[in-house]
Design a protein around this motif. Structure first.
Motif, PDB file in Angstrom:
ATOM      1  N   TYR A  50     -47.753 -63.057 -55.018  1.00 14.49           N
ATOM      2  CA  TYR A  50     -47.502 -64.011 -53.937  1.00 14.49           C
ATOM      3  C   TYR A  50     -48.415 -65.230 -54.042  1.00 14.49           C
ATOM      4  O   TYR A  50     -48.022 -66.335 -53.651  1.00 14.49           O
ATOM      5  CB  TYR A  50     -47.674 -63.332 -52.578  1.00 14.49           C
ATOM      6  CG  TYR A  50     -46.594 -62.317 -52.266  1.00 14.49           C
ATOM      7  CD1 TYR A  50     -45.248 -62.608 -52.487  1.00 14.49           C
ATOM      8  CD2 TYR A  50     -46.906 -61.065 -51.740  1.00 14.49           C
ATOM      9  CE1 TYR A  50     -44.261 -61.685 -52.198  1.00 14.49           C
ATOM     10  CE2 TYR A  50     -45.919 -60.134 -51.448  1.00 14.49           C
ATOM     11  CZ  TYR A  50     -44.594 -60.451 -51.681  1.00 14.49           C
ATOM     12  OH  TYR A  50     -43.608 -59.537 -51.397  1.00 14.49           O
ATOM     13  N   ILE A  66     -46.510 -68.566 -52.531  1.00 15.27           N
ATOM     14  CA  ILE A  66     -46.083 -68.088 -51.219  1.00 15.27           C
ATOM     15  C   ILE A  66     -47.260 -68.074 -50.248  1.00 15.27           C
ATOM     16  O   ILE A  66     -47.117 -68.439 -49.075  1.00 15.27           O
ATOM     17  CB  ILE A  66     -45.422 -66.703 -51.355  1.00 15.27           C
ATOM     18  CG1 ILE A  66     -44.106 -66.837 -52.125  1.00 15.27           C
ATOM     19  CG2 ILE A  66     -45.181 -66.063 -49.989  1.00 15.27           C
ATOM     20  CD1 ILE A  66     -43.438 -65.540 -52.486  1.00 15.27           C
ATOM     21  N   CYS A  94     -41.323 -58.645 -49.441  1.00 20.65           N
ATOM     22  CA  CYS A  94     -40.098 -59.222 -49.962  1.00 20.65           C
ATOM     23  C   CYS A  94     -39.481 -58.262 -50.976  1.00 20.65           C
ATOM     24  O   CYS A  94     -40.192 -57.584 -51.717  1.00 20.65           O
ATOM     25  CB  CYS A  94     -40.376 -60.556 -50.653  1.00 20.65           C
ATOM     26  SG  CYS A  94     -41.236 -61.768 -49.630  1.00 20.65           S
ATOM     27  N   MET A 100     -38.115 -59.235 -45.775  1.00 21.26           N
ATOM     28  CA  MET A 100     -37.365 -60.345 -46.367  1.00 21.26           C
ATOM     29  C   MET A 100     -36.633 -59.866 -47.618  1.00 21.26           C
ATOM     30  O   MET A 100     -37.248 -59.345 -48.548  1.00 21.26           O
ATOM     31  CB  MET A 100     -38.317 -61.497 -46.708  1.00 21.26           C
ATOM     32  CG  MET A 100     -38.971 -62.131 -45.490  1.00 21.26           C
ATOM     33  SD  MET A 100     -40.439 -63.145 -45.858  1.00 21.26           S
ATOM     34  CE  MET A 100     -41.708 -61.858 -45.995  1.00 21.26           C
ATOM     35  N   SER A 101     -35.320 -60.008 -47.625  1.00 24.60           N
ATOM     36  CA  SER A 101     -34.488 -59.657 -48.793  1.00 24.60           C
ATOM     37  C   SER A 101     -34.627 -58.187 -49.177  1.00 24.60           C
ATOM     38  O   SER A 101     -34.683 -57.840 -50.357  1.00 24.60           O
ATOM     39  CB  SER A 101     -34.858 -60.537 -49.998  1.00 24.60           C
ATOM     40  OG  SER A 101     -34.850 -61.904 -49.680  1.00 24.60           O
ATOM     41  N   HIS A 136     -32.815 -64.620 -52.480  1.00 23.95           N
ATOM     42  CA  HIS A 136     -33.639 -63.499 -52.945  1.00 23.95           C
ATOM     43  C   HIS A 136     -34.573 -63.984 -54.051  1.00 23.95           C
ATOM     44  O   HIS A 136     -34.643 -63.401 -55.135  1.00 23.95           O
ATOM     45  CB  HIS A 136     -32.722 -62.378 -53.460  1.00 23.95           C
ATOM     46  CG  HIS A 136     -33.374 -61.035 -53.532  1.00 23.95           C
ATOM     47  ND1 HIS A 136     -32.892 -59.925 -52.877  1.00 23.95           N
ATOM     48  CD2 HIS A 136     -34.480 -60.611 -54.184  1.00 23.95           C
ATOM     49  CE1 HIS A 136     -33.657 -58.878 -53.132  1.00 23.95           C
ATOM     50  NE2 HIS A 136     -34.616 -59.280 -53.937  1.00 23.95           N
ATOM     51  N   TYR A 150     -37.255 -69.307 -51.641  1.00 29.21           N
ATOM     52  CA  TYR A 150     -36.830 -69.035 -50.266  1.00 29.21           C
ATOM     53  C   TYR A 150     -37.937 -68.332 -49.485  1.00 29.21           C
ATOM     54  O   TYR A 150     -38.154 -68.615 -48.308  1.00 29.21           O
ATOM     55  CB  TYR A 150     -35.568 -68.170 -50.267  1.00 29.21           C
ATOM     56  CG  TYR A 150     -34.327 -68.898 -50.701  1.00 29.21           C
ATOM     57  CD1 TYR A 150     -33.559 -69.615 -49.792  1.00 29.21           C
ATOM     58  CD2 TYR A 150     -33.919 -68.877 -52.036  1.00 29.21           C
ATOM     59  CE1 TYR A 150     -32.406 -70.286 -50.182  1.00 29.21           C
ATOM     60  CE2 TYR A 150     -32.771 -69.548 -52.448  1.00 29.21           C
ATOM     61  CZ  TYR A 150     -32.028 -70.251 -51.516  1.00 29.21           C
ATOM     62  OH  TYR A 150     -30.896 -70.920 -51.913  1.00 29.21           O
ATOM     63  N   TRP A 151     -38.618 -67.406 -50.123  1.00 27.14           N
ATOM     64  CA  TRP A 151     -39.659 -66.645 -49.440  1.00 27.14           C
ATOM     65  C   TRP A 151     -40.804 -67.551 -48.988  1.00 27.14           C
ATOM     66  O   TRP A 151     -41.439 -67.291 -47.974  1.00 27.14           O
ATOM     67  CB  TRP A 151     -40.169 -65.532 -50.351  1.00 27.14           C
ATOM     68  CG  TRP A 151     -39.116 -64.512 -50.694  1.00 27.14           C
ATOM     69  CD1 TRP A 151     -38.007 -64.198 -49.955  1.00 27.14           C
ATOM     70  CD2 TRP A 151     -39.052 -63.691 -51.862  1.00 27.14           C
ATOM     71  NE1 TRP A 151     -37.264 -63.220 -50.578  1.00 27.14           N
ATOM     72  CE2 TRP A 151     -37.878 -62.886 -51.753  1.00 27.14           C
ATOM     73  CE3 TRP A 151     -39.864 -63.527 -52.986  1.00 27.14           C
ATOM     74  CZ2 TRP A 151     -37.510 -61.964 -52.736  1.00 27.14           C
ATOM     75  CZ3 TRP A 151     -39.499 -62.622 -53.967  1.00 27.14           C
ATOM     76  CH2 TRP A 151     -38.336 -61.857 -53.839  1.00 27.14           C
ATOM     77  N   MET A 197     -39.621 -68.723 -45.722  1.00 24.77           N
ATOM     78  CA  MET A 197     -39.534 -67.617 -44.761  1.00 24.77           C
ATOM     79  C   MET A 197     -40.893 -67.243 -44.173  1.00 24.77           C
ATOM     80  O   MET A 197     -41.020 -67.061 -42.959  1.00 24.77           O
ATOM     81  CB  MET A 197     -38.920 -66.383 -45.440  1.00 24.77           C
ATOM     82  CG  MET A 197     -37.438 -66.501 -45.730  1.00 24.77           C
ATOM     83  SD  MET A 197     -36.818 -64.979 -46.517  1.00 24.77           S
ATOM     84  CE  MET A 197     -35.146 -65.444 -46.943  1.00 24.77           C
ATOM     85  N   VAL A 198     -41.903 -67.135 -45.021  1.00 19.87           N
ATOM     86  CA  VAL A 198     -43.212 -66.707 -44.510  1.00 19.87           C
ATOM     87  C   VAL A 198     -43.770 -67.719 -43.527  1.00 19.87           C
ATOM     88  O   VAL A 198     -44.417 -67.365 -42.535  1.00 19.87           O
ATOM     89  CB  VAL A 198     -44.224 -66.432 -45.648  1.00 19.87           C
ATOM     90  CG1 VAL A 198     -43.769 -65.261 -46.503  1.00 19.87           C
ATOM     91  CG2 VAL A 198     -44.476 -67.664 -46.513  1.00 19.87           C
TER      92      VAL A 198
END
Length: 242
Positions: free
Chosen positions: A42, A47, A116, A140-141, A229, A233-234, A237-238
């Protein structure tokens, strides 16, 4: 941004385990890596950088834990009974070693379980099994029954079922949960699920939401465009859900 690397010998896993800690105060986020991932993924995928300002302000402290997926669910060299046993050892490591460590570092009582991909499974499963320990969960995903094949994602227990498998698949054990104390604890948790409309795991998320709805447990499902995915995108999202 404060960053710390830690490593110790895990009695539960009988091996050295590593993790990264970002921040100094705020809600503690236990962040499970994606499928067969590592504790540094991450950070490498930027991320963590997406929530850097929240970390710097002392709103979040993120614990990026390692995985043993290659020794458990993705260990094709071992029989399924061993795979689920190794997973249970991993959960014991998180509950008995990582959480006490985090609580020594930071006295904030709010603990978030997040992840994720397969990390979402780990995050949701451990939070649902131990709802008194977590105030929030973000998946997530994710897919929430690893015994169900989805597209090119196969049954990770090769058709094997026993009580240990059942009680580690949220879409199996939650639908039969009738312990009112546990249901009350789950109702207190902030439950957030996010998945892409084209993700093969969309149906798994729908099923989990239907189970929670039938149990009267408040939750939120956010559907993203496309598959969603991937790390790009993550990152968004976070920042939205942490």
């Amino acid at each position: 941004m404060k960053r710390e690397y830690h490593k110790w010998y895990s009695q539960n896993l009988e091996k050295e385990m590593e993790l990264l800690v970002f921040g100094f105060s705020g809600e503690k986020v236990l962040f499970f890596p994606p499928r067969m991932g590592r504790f540094y993924d991450y950070e490498n995928w930027k991320i963590i950088a997406s929530v850097e300002q929240k970390i710097k302000k002392g709103e979040l402290q993120v614990y990026c834990v390692d995985s043993v997926d290659l020794e458990s669910f993705y260990n094709s060299f071992k029989d399924p009974g061993y795979r689920i046993y190794r997973h249970i050892q991993y959960e014991n490591y998180v509950i008995e070693e990582v959480l006490p460590f985090a609580n020594l570092q930071n006295s904030n009582k709010n603990i978030v379980s997040a992840g994720c991909s397969l990390g979402a499974y780990h995050a949701v499963n451990i939070a649902m099994r131990h709802p008194t320990l977590f105030s929030k969960v973000v998946g997530m995903s994710g897919r929430y029954d690893l015994t169900k094949s989805n597209g090119y994602f196969k049954d990770l227990l090769s058709g094997f079922h026993n009580d240990f498998v059942y009680f580690n698949m949220p879409n199996q054990y939650l639908k039969n949960l009738d312990d009112q104390n546990l249901l009350n604890q789950l109702s207190k948790m902030n439950i957030i699920l996010a998945v892409g409309k084209e993700d093969v795991f969309l149906e798994s998320n729908y099923k989990l939401c239907n189970i929670l709805r039938e149990k009267g447990i408040t939750h939120h499902l956010f559907e993203w465009q496309e598959e969603a995915h991937r790390a790009c995108y993550w990152r968004t999202m976070v920042n939205l859900y942490f």
